[in-house]
Scaffold this motif. Sequence first.
Motif, PDB file in Angstrom:
ATOM      1  N   VAL A   1       0.828  -1.455   0.062  1.00 37.80           N
ATOM      2  CA  VAL A   1       0.101  -0.091  -0.112  1.00 37.80           C
ATOM      3  C   VAL A   1       0.871   1.101   0.060  1.00 37.80           C
ATOM      4  CG1 VAL A   1      -1.543   1.196   1.253  1.00 37.80           C
ATOM      5  CG2 VAL A   1      -1.839  -1.392   1.378  1.00 37.80           C
ATOM      6  N   VAL A   2       0.589   2.271  -0.859  1.00 36.29           N
ATOM      7  CA  VAL A   2       1.061   3.497  -0.806  1.00 36.29           C
ATOM      8  C   VAL A   2       0.566   4.309   0.046  1.00 36.29           C
ATOM      9  CG1 VAL A   2       1.743   5.678  -2.225  1.00 36.29           C
ATOM     10  CG2 VAL A   2       2.386   3.335  -3.269  1.00 36.29           C
ATOM     11  N   TRP A   3       1.211   5.312   0.771  1.00 37.15           N
ATOM     12  CA  TRP A   3       0.710   6.104   1.648  1.00 37.15           C
ATOM     13  C   TRP A   3       1.227   7.542   1.083  1.00 37.15           C
ATOM     14  CZ3 TRP A   3      -1.215   5.654   6.948  1.00 37.15           C
ATOM     15  CH2 TRP A   3      -1.509   4.251   7.249  1.00 37.15           C
ATOM     16  N   THR A   4       0.135   8.668   1.395  1.00 37.11           N
ATOM     17  CA  THR A   4       0.333  10.015   0.630  1.00 37.11           C
ATOM     18  C   THR A   4       0.077  11.155   1.331  1.00 37.11           C
ATOM     19  OG1 THR A   4      -0.193  11.157  -1.444  1.00 37.11           O
ATOM     20  CG2 THR A   4      -1.849   9.772  -0.289  1.00 37.11           C
ATOM     21  N   GLN A   5       0.578  12.190   1.223  1.00 40.39           N
ATOM     22  CA  GLN A   5       0.577  13.449   1.782  1.00 40.39           C
ATOM     23  C   GLN A   5       0.605  14.498   0.780  1.00 40.39           C
ATOM     24  OE1 GLN A   5       3.173  16.126   4.780  1.00 40.39           O
ATOM     25  NE2 GLN A   5       2.763  14.264   5.644  1.00 40.39           N
ATOM     26  N   LEU A   6      -0.159  15.563   0.981  1.00 38.55           N
ATOM     27  CA  LEU A   6       0.214  16.848   0.049  1.00 38.55           C
ATOM     28  C   LEU A   6       0.962  17.702   1.129  1.00 38.55           C
ATOM     29  CD1 LEU A   6      -3.574  17.590  -1.328  1.00 38.55           C
ATOM     30  CD2 LEU A   6      -1.605  16.390  -2.180  1.00 38.55           C
TER      31      LEU A   6
END
Length: 298
Positions: free
Chosen positions: A174-179
């Motif tokens: 699973v990829v985790w993301t943040q702006l």
Amino acid sequence: KFNSNFNKNIGKQKAVYLNQQIFVFAEQEEQIGVTIANQADGNQWTTLQSIDIPTKADYTSVIAWGESLYILASNELYTSNNGINWTKVTTEQKLKSLVASFDLTENKKLIGVTIDNLYTESVDGSTWATYGAIPSEFPQAPYSFASYPLATNNQLNRIVLMGENEITGDTTNVVWTQLAAEHEWIPLFMEDNPSSCPNLVNPSMIHYDNQLYVFGGPGKNGDSAKAFEYFYTSNDNGIGWERITKNVLFPQECNTLYTEADGHYSYIVDNNHFLWIMWGKTGEVWRGRINRLGFVNQ
């Protein structure tokens, strides 16, 4: 493939790219070492040299941010502009790991995890703000991340993060993301997603040709993927993944090199769109790119 003098004694390693130089940091018994090459000549690498930090540094933590390198040693943060001579950063924050960084002037911050397992961020390396506890599902270090501008706003960066999935029996990652303007990590997980990223040993992720690519070791927990058999690509920021079976492929030798290296390799992408891979134990250095990215726009 280069006719390189890359040190064959290097096993565990991590590479970073800064100012057209490739730095490979390697595990050693007393203190980690570094060997350096200019991107213009992959044949010539400096002699592996121990870095000058008084306590053992964590080679997996090294990260390029702005015009400098950063690394952790005994939960303390150090910085360098040449990879050999390091200066301790004055800060009260004790860090367990460095996770990722944003480098744009508008989106400049270094992201880490504290020894108390809290998210923390800094815009200068000295002053840190914390933003809550790390969830149990968050990837474990070493991390692989990519940072790139949004398609709809090139002044705002997205960061995507991946680590090795240690959940027993799980065949997907699973990829985790943040702006950049936010402080919360979001897992890009969809139940029963038929196009999830496979759960690879030693996964590596890059943002390349306007999409994400993942590659690495063999599949885990029954996944049949072989080491360095395919690239996997995502054009929706890491939700859906597709195995590439033509045009963008690894040489067959890469599977053998991975095995001979006991899975130890490092990689960077330079400013000419070349993906470099440095292999442990054989000392081989390989470089490749998508041909059309080498053409100069007139």
